[in-house]
Write a protein that holds these residues in place. Structure first.
Motif, PDB file in Angstrom:
ATOM      1  N   LYS A  18     -32.861  -1.753  -5.170  1.00 46.39           N
ATOM      2  CA  LYS A  18     -33.827  -2.168  -6.185  1.00 46.39           C
ATOM      3  C   LYS A  18     -35.259  -1.966  -5.687  1.00 46.39           C
ATOM      4  N   GLU A  36     -40.465   4.459 -20.911  1.00 43.67           N
ATOM      5  CA  GLU A  36     -39.406   3.569 -20.450  1.00 43.67           C
ATOM      6  C   GLU A  36     -38.033   4.239 -20.506  1.00 43.67           C
ATOM      7  N   ASN A  40     -35.590   4.549 -17.338  1.00 45.39           N
ATOM      8  CA  ASN A  40     -34.280   3.904 -17.398  1.00 45.39           C
ATOM      9  C   ASN A  40     -33.163   4.890 -17.074  1.00 45.39           C
ATOM     10  N   MET A  43     -32.995   5.365 -13.396  1.00 43.34           N
ATOM     11  CA  MET A  43     -32.372   4.226 -12.713  1.00 43.34           C
ATOM     12  C   MET A  43     -30.860   4.206 -12.907  1.00 43.34           C
ATOM     13  N   ILE A  44     -30.390   4.607 -14.074  1.00 38.40           N
ATOM     14  CA  ILE A  44     -28.943   4.693 -14.318  1.00 38.40           C
ATOM     15  C   ILE A  44     -28.333   5.735 -13.384  1.00 38.40           C
ATOM     16  N   LEU A  48     -28.270   1.824 -10.449  1.00 36.53           N
ATOM     17  CA  LEU A  48     -28.773   0.448 -10.491  1.00 36.53           C
ATOM     18  C   LEU A  48     -28.101  -0.340 -11.611  1.00 36.53           C
ATOM     19  N   SER A  50     -27.697  -3.189 -14.596  1.00 39.50           N
ATOM     20  CA  SER A  50     -28.496  -3.482 -15.786  1.00 39.50           C
ATOM     21  C   SER A  50     -29.560  -4.550 -15.488  1.00 39.50           C
ATOM     22  N   ASN A  52     -30.922  -5.280 -12.557  1.00 36.22           N
ATOM     23  CA  ASN A  52     -31.967  -4.698 -11.701  1.00 36.22           C
ATOM     24  C   ASN A  52     -32.888  -3.779 -12.493  1.00 36.22           C
ATOM     25  N   ARG A  53     -32.308  -2.991 -13.394  1.00 34.99           N
ATOM     26  CA  ARG A  53     -33.134  -2.100 -14.223  1.00 34.99           C
ATOM     27  C   ARG A  53     -34.110  -2.907 -15.073  1.00 34.99           C
ATOM     28  N   LYS A  54     -33.622  -3.998 -15.620  1.00 35.46           N
ATOM     29  CA  LYS A  54     -34.464  -4.850 -16.466  1.00 35.46           C
ATOM     30  C   LYS A  54     -35.609  -5.448 -15.647  1.00 35.46           C
ATOM     31  N   MET A  57     -38.171  -2.720 -14.764  1.00 41.56           N
ATOM     32  CA  MET A  57     -38.954  -2.319 -15.936  1.00 41.56           C
ATOM     33  C   MET A  57     -39.994  -3.381 -16.277  1.00 41.56           C
TER      34      MET A  57
END
Length: 176
Positions: A18, A36, A40, A43-44, A48, A50, A52-54, A57
């Motif tokens: 992360k 974004e 995203n 990151m996928i 990573l 969900s 951690n992505r949130k 962001m």
């Protein structure tokens, strides 16, 4: 293990932490505008979660590294001015990036009408110089030119006017 001369270990993606992902994305956003959706997707691909992505962001938004409306304005201006894209093509690219229609409409509205006209003429001139719009193949070539201009993202009404203008220019040049 070696398969077809490539080590499997070399071919596998390393999972990104992360913290490392945040650092990479901050660097990327510092160099160029990003949206974004694209971040995203990165990151996928890095594996990573969900959650951690949130978090990442939110951090990027809070620190103003990413702003979709700023991205849309920048993307629209760059494509209209430097690539001579029309509004329809730009709109479709922004839709692919899942930007809200209000942001897309606003970014397109901010482009000066002269920029659209210059892009339209630039596209029409570049394609028309290789086509005879008046001779035996004139009708087919006018269709080719029309399709090309529409494919570059300009409305069909503008494309028709540009085709007629290019035809008129060729007729005047042959009269001289």
């Amino acid at each position: 293990m070696i398969i077809f001369g490539i080590g499997i270990e070399e071919n596998m993606k390393k999972e990104v932490t992360k913290e490392k992902a945040l650092e990479r994305l901050e660097g990327l956003c510092s160099r160029s505008e990003q949206c974004e959706f694209d971040l995203n997707r990165k990151m996928i691909n890095w594996g990573l979660s969900s959650a951690n992505r949130k978090e990442i962001m939110e951090s990027l938004r809070d620190n103003r590294y990413v702003d979709d409306s700023r991205f849309a304005r920048s993307f629209t201006n760059d494509k209209a001015r430097f690539s001579s894209w029309g509004p329809n093509k730009i709109r479709m690219e922004l839709i692919k990036r899942r930007l809200p229609s209000s942001i897309i409409t606003e970014s397109l509205r901010n482009v000066e009408p002269e920029v659209w006209k210059e892009g339209l003429l630039k596209n029409a001139l570049s394609k028309a110089k290789n086509l005879d719009l008046t001779g035996e193949e004139g009708w087919k070539n006018r269709q080719k030119l029309f399709r090309y201009i529409v494919g570059r993202g300009f409305p069909s009404s503008s494309a028709s006017k540009a085709v007629n203008l290019m035809k008129k220019r060729q007729e005047e040049a042959s009269d001289d």
